[in-house]
Design an enzyme around this catalytic site. Structure first.
Site, PDB file in Angstrom:
ATOM      1  N   LYS A  80       0.590  -1.586   0.082  1.00 46.03           N
ATOM      2  CA  LYS A  80      -0.118  -0.115   0.263  1.00 46.03           C
ATOM      3  C   LYS A  80       1.218   1.702  -0.081  1.00 46.03           C
ATOM      4  CE  LYS A  80      -3.763   2.102   2.844  1.00 46.03           C
ATOM      5  NZ  LYS A  80      -4.533   1.737   3.787  1.00 46.03           N
ATOM      6  N   SER A 155     -10.020   2.139   2.675  1.00 48.02           N
ATOM      7  CA  SER A 155      -8.790   3.072   2.130  1.00 48.02           C
ATOM      8  C   SER A 155      -7.696   2.047   1.141  1.00 48.02           C
ATOM      9  CB  SER A 155      -8.204   4.116   2.484  1.00 48.02           C
ATOM     10  OG  SER A 155      -6.782   3.395   4.137  1.00 48.02           O
ATOM     11  N   SER A 179      -9.927  -0.294   7.217  1.00 51.60           N
ATOM     12  CA  SER A 179      -8.923  -0.154   5.860  1.00 51.60           C
ATOM     13  C   SER A 179      -9.175  -1.451   5.203  1.00 51.60           C
ATOM     14  CB  SER A 179      -8.294   1.194   5.613  1.00 51.60           C
ATOM     15  OG  SER A 179      -8.908   2.384   5.455  1.00 51.60           O
TER      16      SER A 179
HETATM   17  N1  GLN Z   1     -13.013   4.342   6.376  1.00 48.92           N
HETATM   18  C1  GLN Z   1     -12.499   4.475   7.374  1.00 48.92           C
HETATM   19  C2  GLN Z   1     -12.314   6.614   7.126  1.00 48.92           C
HETATM   20  O1  GLN Z   1     -12.375   7.275   6.521  1.00 48.92           O
HETATM   21  C3  GLN Z   1     -11.212   3.981   7.708  1.00 48.92           C
HETATM   22  C4  GLN Z   1      -9.990   4.491   6.597  1.00 48.92           C
HETATM   23  C5  GLN Z   1      -8.973   3.637   7.342  1.00 48.92           C
HETATM   24  O2  GLN Z   1      -9.271   2.769   8.563  1.00 48.92           O
HETATM   25  N2  GLN Z   1      -7.768   4.204   7.034  1.00 48.92           N
HETATM   26  O3  GLN Z   1     -11.155   7.157   8.270  1.00 48.92           O
END
Ligand code: GLN
Length: 489
Positions: A80, A155, A179
């Site tokens: 990532k 994400s 995420s």
């Molecule tokens: N969807 C969540 C956010 O927007 C989680 C994102 C994540 O785990 N990096 O913060």
């Protein structure tokens, strides 16, 4: 050699083939590099460099020839783009870090390299890991290989899309509020976020430091066990929140019987927000667990709904602080035309950050500001503690908790792109474990609306990764959802 194609091999099968010299690390890397080019339209990769990848693969072949026993020697992985890497640029999905090169590798990247893994490239993600659909990347959306008109989740959407399409046999992800779990669910793969502090955060571009955790994403729990064993472990000099608990061999407990395992089923995860198709797949998965000898226990996590406002106060608060470092002086982008220093800051940040990141910086600065700090931030911290207490009480009655990862299957690209709150609400089932720092995973357990994959979430007690992976593995031995591949890939 099996009759499977190279990209269909499990990681353990790849290791065995490499050791038996049936395939070389260079051949394996070349196979995946070709698939990455063939399916570049998914938008999963942000940077690739076949020379770097093949050089790493040649080095792995040399180590193999010398009989080096590194556990994942020659096996490819993609990272990532939140993990900094010396050999590839790191953007965190942001214009702010366009063409940024780190002088060092993140600890997780370095550990996987030590275990012998070969890097295929860097994967698209929401900007600074903020998002649930990978639509917040400055470098374009990622498509879900199961249906190209749908989001891959976020994400870590590049990670889930690439693994589901078998452009990479494994990927790293990061999970702040879901995420790893949610994109794994949306793309029909397996992913695990370990206990907070289990994996080093050193070299992970920071979003919300009290929540950020790294973890693996791959086809199966067996693959994830191999990867997680190599990723975890203390890093006291570089991450002060990394826990002083030695890495474990998660593969060892795979295969333990589930007879007598108490699975807690939180009733708040099955309320009206849960779509019927997801519910049906989860119910069937729970029935499968009963067949495997587990017992289901009705439990309550009464503050589940509060996880959304609590998380969307704490995470932006920490983000607003973490992102203050992007000021045009130290890293990345700097505006070209500006007057005084203040003007340089303003223009740099206005140009460098996308809308969602700006929104969160504003929310974060607001909830931390004088006069609102007690009303929002301190309150949220108190409820965060109560959410952790709810889990503590639940784990008196059960060994693992099971439920959906997300209320629906992957939605269509664009459907929620202009509606931040709709994105936030979809995080309801992943946020509680994040706020409590508990390990959680997602495994494919069926298909829902439009033939899209559904993920089952398993949440464990602190340091319960081995138990989670075993429970997922036993399920995967009895089912084949994790082996299904999207058509055309
Ligand atoms: N969807 C969540 C956010 O927007 C989680 C994102 C994540 O785990 N990096 O913060």
């Amino acid at each position: 050699m099996s009759t499977k194609e190279l990209h269909q091999l499990s990681l353990a099968e790849m290791v065995a083939s490499l050791r038996a010299r049936e395939v070389s690390a260079v051949e394996l890397a070349g196979h995946f590099l070709a698939r990455m080019v063939q399916h570049a339209g998914l938008g999963a990769f942000l940077s690739t460099d076949s020379e770097v990848t093949l050089a790493q693969a040649r080095a792995a072949d040399d180590r193999l020839a010398r009989g080096d026993a590194a556990p994942l020697l020659g096996v490819p992985i993609a990272h990532k783009d939140i993990f900094v890497t010396r050999d590839f640029p790191t953007t965190a999905g942001s214009r702010m870090l366009r063409d940024y090169r780190s002088p060092f590798d993140a600890t997780v990247v370095a550990r996987l390299a030590q275990a012998g893994m070969v890097t295929l490239g860097k994967l698209n993600c929401d900007e600074f890991a903020m998002g649930s659909a990978n639509e917040n990347s400055a470098y374009g959306v990622v498509k879900n290989p199961w249906d190209l008109s749908r989001v891959p989740g976020g994400s870590s959407g590049g990670s889930s899309s690439a693994v589901a399409a078998r452009l990479a046999p494994a990927a790293t992800g990061t999970d702040t509020g879901g995420s790893i779990r949610q994109p794994a669910a949306f793309c029909g793969i397996t992913g695990i976020k370990p206990t907070y502090g289990r994996a080093s955060r050193y070299g992970m571009v920071a979003y919300a430091s009290s929540l950020d955790q790294a973890g693996p994403m791959a086809a199966s729990a067996e693959d994830c066990a191999l990867l997680l064993s190599a990723m975890c472990g203390p890093d006291p000099d570089r991450d002060s929140t990394s826990l002083d608990v030695p890495a474990e061999d998660y593969s060892r407990s795979l295969g333990d019987s589930l007879v007598g395992l108490r699975i807690g089923v939180p009733r708040e995860f099955f309320g009206e927000g849960l779509s019927q198709d997801v519910r049906a797949a989860i119910d069937a998965a729970l029935a499968q667990y009963v067949k495997l000898g587990a017992t289901l226990v009705d439990i309550s996590l009464p503050r589940t709904e509060l996880a959304i406002p609590v998380y969307y106060i704490i995470a932006p608060a920490e983000a607003s602080s973490n992102l203050s470092r992007f000021d045009g002086v130290k890293f990345g982008h700097r505006a070209k035309d500006y007057g005084d220093l203040m003007d340089m800051y303003k223009k740099t940040r206005a140009e460098g950050f996308g809308d969602e990141v700006k929104r969160r910086i504003m929310i974060g600065a607001y909830v931390l500001s004088h006069g609102y700090y007690d009303a929002y931030y301190v309150q949220a911290q108190k409820i965060r503690r109560l959410i952790a207490d709810d889990f503590r009480a639940a784990f008196m009655q059960c060994d693992v908790i099971a439920g959906p990862v997300a209320p629906t299957v992957a939605w269509k690209l664009g459907d929620k792109a202009d509606d931040p709150v709709a994105n936030y609400l979809a995080d309801i089932f992943t946020l509680p474990a994040s706020l409590a720092g508990l390990p959680g995973m997602s495994l494919p357990c069926g298909f829902g609306e439009g033939g899209m994959p559904v993920g089952l979430q398993l949440i464990g007690n602190y340091f319960g990764e081995a138990r989670l992976l075993n429970a997922a593995h036993r399920f995967q031995q009895a089912t084949d959802f994790h082996l299904r591949q999207p058509e055309g890939f």
